[in-house]
Write an enzyme that holds these catalytic residues in place. Structure first.
Site, PDB file in Angstrom:
ATOM      1  N   ARG A 116       0.853  -1.192   0.000  1.00 40.03           N
ATOM      2  CA  ARG A 116       0.000   0.000   0.000  1.00 40.03           C
ATOM      3  C   ARG A 116       0.892   1.247   0.000  1.00 40.03           C
ATOM      4  O   ARG A 116       1.679   1.457   0.918  1.00 40.03           O
ATOM      5  CB  ARG A 116      -0.910   0.004   1.229  1.00 40.03           C
ATOM      6  CG  ARG A 116      -1.818   1.210   1.296  1.00 40.03           C
ATOM      7  CD  ARG A 116      -2.768   1.163   2.490  1.00 40.03           C
ATOM      8  NE  ARG A 116      -3.480   2.418   2.577  1.00 40.03           N
ATOM      9  CZ  ARG A 116      -3.484   3.227   3.643  1.00 40.03           C
ATOM     10  NH1 ARG A 116      -2.825   2.875   4.736  1.00 40.03           N
ATOM     11  NH2 ARG A 116      -4.129   4.357   3.615  1.00 40.03           N
ATOM     12  N   HIS A 160      -2.748  11.052   1.196  1.00 37.68           N
ATOM     13  CA  HIS A 160      -2.149  10.827   2.503  1.00 37.68           C
ATOM     14  C   HIS A 160      -1.548  12.159   2.975  1.00 37.68           C
ATOM     15  O   HIS A 160      -0.341  12.281   3.174  1.00 37.68           O
ATOM     16  CB  HIS A 160      -1.102   9.717   2.446  1.00 37.68           C
ATOM     17  CG  HIS A 160      -0.800   9.110   3.784  1.00 37.68           C
ATOM     18  ND1 HIS A 160      -0.830   7.753   4.020  1.00 37.68           N
ATOM     19  CD2 HIS A 160      -0.471   9.672   4.967  1.00 37.68           C
ATOM     20  CE1 HIS A 160      -0.520   7.504   5.280  1.00 37.68           C
ATOM     21  NE2 HIS A 160      -0.289   8.662   5.880  1.00 37.68           N
ATOM     22  N   GLU A 206      -6.940   8.568   6.925  1.00 32.95           N
ATOM     23  CA  GLU A 206      -7.023   9.164   8.262  1.00 32.95           C
ATOM     24  C   GLU A 206      -7.543  10.592   8.266  1.00 32.95           C
ATOM     25  O   GLU A 206      -6.870  11.531   8.716  1.00 32.95           O
ATOM     26  CB  GLU A 206      -5.671   9.092   8.958  1.00 32.95           C
ATOM     27  CG  GLU A 206      -5.283   7.683   9.349  1.00 32.95           C
ATOM     28  CD  GLU A 206      -4.132   7.623  10.346  1.00 32.95           C
ATOM     29  OE1 GLU A 206      -3.568   8.682  10.686  1.00 32.95           O
ATOM     30  OE2 GLU A 206      -3.810   6.507  10.796  1.00 32.95           O
ATOM     31  N   ASN A 334      -7.199   1.824  10.191  1.00 33.33           N
ATOM     32  CA  ASN A 334      -5.853   1.996  10.746  1.00 33.33           C
ATOM     33  C   ASN A 334      -5.954   1.847  12.248  1.00 33.33           C
ATOM     34  O   ASN A 334      -6.635   2.649  12.911  1.00 33.33           O
ATOM     35  CB  ASN A 334      -5.304   3.376  10.393  1.00 33.33           C
ATOM     36  CG  ASN A 334      -5.051   3.538   8.900  1.00 33.33           C
ATOM     37  OD1 ASN A 334      -5.277   2.615   8.118  1.00 33.33           O
ATOM     38  ND2 ASN A 334      -4.578   4.702   8.504  1.00 33.33           N
ATOM     39  N   TYR A 336      -3.872   1.229  15.845  1.00 35.34           N
ATOM     40  CA  TYR A 336      -2.633   1.211  16.610  1.00 35.34           C
ATOM     41  C   TYR A 336      -2.877   0.979  18.095  1.00 35.34           C
ATOM     42  O   TYR A 336      -2.232   0.155  18.726  1.00 35.34           O
ATOM     43  CB  TYR A 336      -1.879   2.540  16.435  1.00 35.34           C
ATOM     44  CG  TYR A 336      -1.307   2.744  15.063  1.00 35.34           C
ATOM     45  CD1 TYR A 336      -0.028   2.309  14.756  1.00 35.34           C
ATOM     46  CD2 TYR A 336      -2.040   3.382  14.060  1.00 35.34           C
ATOM     47  CE1 TYR A 336       0.521   2.492  13.489  1.00 35.34           C
ATOM     48  CE2 TYR A 336      -1.512   3.575  12.792  1.00 35.34           C
ATOM     49  CZ  TYR A 336      -0.236   3.129  12.511  1.00 35.34           C
ATOM     50  OH  TYR A 336       0.295   3.303  11.256  1.00 35.34           O
ATOM     51  N   GLU A 395      -3.376  -0.011   8.330  1.00 37.11           N
ATOM     52  CA  GLU A 395      -2.138   0.316   9.031  1.00 37.11           C
ATOM     53  C   GLU A 395      -2.178  -0.318  10.408  1.00 37.11           C
ATOM     54  O   GLU A 395      -3.209  -0.330  11.071  1.00 37.11           O
ATOM     55  CB  GLU A 395      -1.941   1.828   9.224  1.00 37.11           C
ATOM     56  CG  GLU A 395      -1.626   2.609   7.964  1.00 37.11           C
ATOM     57  CD  GLU A 395      -1.358   4.088   8.265  1.00 37.11           C
ATOM     58  OE1 GLU A 395      -0.969   4.405   9.422  1.00 37.11           O
ATOM     59  OE2 GLU A 395      -1.553   4.913   7.369  1.00 37.11           O
TER      60      GLU A 395
END
Length: 490
Positions: A116, A160, A206, A334, A336, A395
């Site tokens: 990606r 992005h 995002e 995404n 985390y 992500e």
């Protein structure tokens, strides 16, 4: 910068941003124990599971003044004194623009079958609109061809964070719906020219981060602190851009091209697994994502979002909501860290957000709290709330100290710990039928980490930014093993 804005503040804001982020000894006893553990573990990931890694254009490409590329808001921001913690810029970054063949070789050596990457809007349209720059798209055509020659499927991201500075100057960037329309034109142009080889396209990456941090709190580019009403209107222009881009891609791309967003979902986790807590977490997932991911997936703002926004709610039309809510082919999440732990409550609205204790564990980046269960719950709850059929973990990863030792090795055991535990929970999710079809590890290599400059390293490959030498970290061997076995052990 550190004196103005601490990492602890960053951790708090990161949580809020999404409202709109070795061998086993060969003795018989251990062997029997391991076999028993394996019987308790899920068998592995689905046989067609997509393993990949990811990067973004501005963070790795460099060559900011070459081949007709226009200036982006991050070029301007990074060159503004005091904005980047280590006073660096991404003018050179990883020099990926010239070293892309070497970097594709790094991807190949991981054993993954997908990559990606993002396309820099100002490389293709230096002013955001108007005449395209053929040399800009030529670079991505070369990259795509190199990936395919190495048996790696390209997954492209169209935005992005590197908005053309000209659009910020002329129309106010995401404060104007003109930017939404310009993004759609750019998306259609790119899709028409790469969809013969690129079958999966992410629109925006995002939105919750680049809006809140860039237009709300002044932390990221373009460094604005808009009033709430203006920020909510910019939020609406971003989701409208997603909807218009999907229309443009479907009009210009080859048949079969799939498209969807990549969002840092406001990750809600039940405090512990009880039916009441799970229901509360479902409700919180919907409401805390209502301003961005929710409206993209529902085609409407929730009553709770509009009531909470009050006079600051965005202005919109029914036609715009219809465009925004068109069905996505997939959703990228995404993931985390846990952003909200939710407990059931007998008071309205039926759930409450629990405070994080100061002792809650975190990785090398203080904002990156360790909560492996997040990668189980976030896609499970999202699939339930919005009936999503295909999810990619677009992500996931962590920073680490990543010290290069005298023997030339990087022993990033903390990253391996993080990945082992998160992937274990993701394997649990897929074994239970949660529709996660692939995983993209962030990131392929160390890069320009936005406001932290080169001070935080998220890569599988260590990069010496003076010599541009790439060195595999221990996590390369770990990830390669996971991909080869299509499974994570206990």
């Amino acid at each position: 910068m550190s004196g103005k804005f601490s990492r602890r503040q960053f951790a708090r804001l990161a949580g809020l941003a999404a409202l709109g982020m070795a061998a086993t000894p060969a003795n018989s006893a251990n062997t029997k124990q391991n076999r028993a553990a394996d019987r308790r573990a899920p068998a592995g990931f689905p046989k067609d599971f997509v393993w990949g890694t990811a990067t973004s254009a501005y963070q790795i490409e460099g060559a900011v003044n070459e081949d007709g590329r226009g200036r982006s808001i991050w070029d301007t921001f990074a060159h503004t004194p005091g904005k980047i913690e280590d006073h660096t810029t991404a003018d050179r970054a990883n020099d990926h623009y010239h070293r892309y063949k070497e970097d594709v070789g790094l991807i190949k050596s991981l054993g993954v079958k997908a990559y990606r990457f993002s396309i820099a809007w100002p490389r293709v349209f230096p002013d955001g609109t108007g005449a395209p720059n053929p040399k800009g798209l030529d670079f991505y055509n070369r990259l795509i061809d190199e990936l395919l020659a190495k048996g790696i499927e390209p997954y492209a991201t169209l935005y992005h964070w590197d908005l053309p500075q000209a659009l910020e100057d002329k129309v106010g960037g995401w404060r104007s719906s003109d930017t939404s329309k310009a993004f759609a034109d750019y998306a259609g142009y790119v899709a028409e020219r790469v969809s013969d080889r690129v079958k999966n396209i992410f629109t925006l990456n995002e939105a919750g981060r680049f809006l809140n941090f860039g237009y709300g709190w002044g932390i990221d580019a373009p460094g604005l602190k808009l009033p709430t009403a203006e920020l909510n209107q910019a939020r609406h222009h971003v989701v409208l851009a997603h909807g218009l881009a999907m229309q443009a891609i479907r009009a210009h791309a080859r048949p079969g091209t799939k498209v969807g967003p990549a969002e840092n979902i406001a990750a809600c986790v039940p405090a512990f697994d009880t039916p009441d807590n799970v229901r509360a977490a479902e409700m919180a997932t919907r409401e805390l994502n209502a301003g961005l991911l929710g409206v993209m997936l529902e085609g409407k703002y929730t009553d709770g979002f509009l009531e909470y926004s009050g006079k600051d709610a965005p202005k919109f039309t029914a036609e715009e909501l219809k465009i925004i809510g068109a069905k996505n082919d997939f959703v990228g999440l995404n993931i985390y860290a846990p952003q909200f732990y939710i407990a059931a409550s007998d008071k309205a609205p039926g759930g409450r957000v629990l405070p994080f204790p100061t002792s809650f564990p975190h990785m090398n980046s203080e904002w990156l709290r360790v909560g492996p269960e997040t990668i189980y719950w976030a896609p499970r709850l999202a699939a339930k709330v919005w009936n999503i059929e295909t999810i990619y973990i677009s992500e996931n990863g962590t920073s680490s100290e990543d010290k290069l030792h005298a023997d030339g090795q990087v022993y990033d055991l903390d990253r391996i710990m993080y990945l082992r535990n998160y992937l274990r929970q993701l394997q649990r999710a897929t074994s239970e039928g949660v529709p996660v079809r692939g995983y993209f590890l962030w990131s392929l290599m160390d890069n320009f980490e936005w406001i932290f400059g080169y001070g935080q390293r998220f890569g599988l490959y260590h990069v010496d930014f003076e010599t541009q030498r790439r060195t595999p970290k221990l996590s390369v061997a770990f990830y390669r093993d996971v991909v080869a076995r299509n499974a994570i052990g206990v």
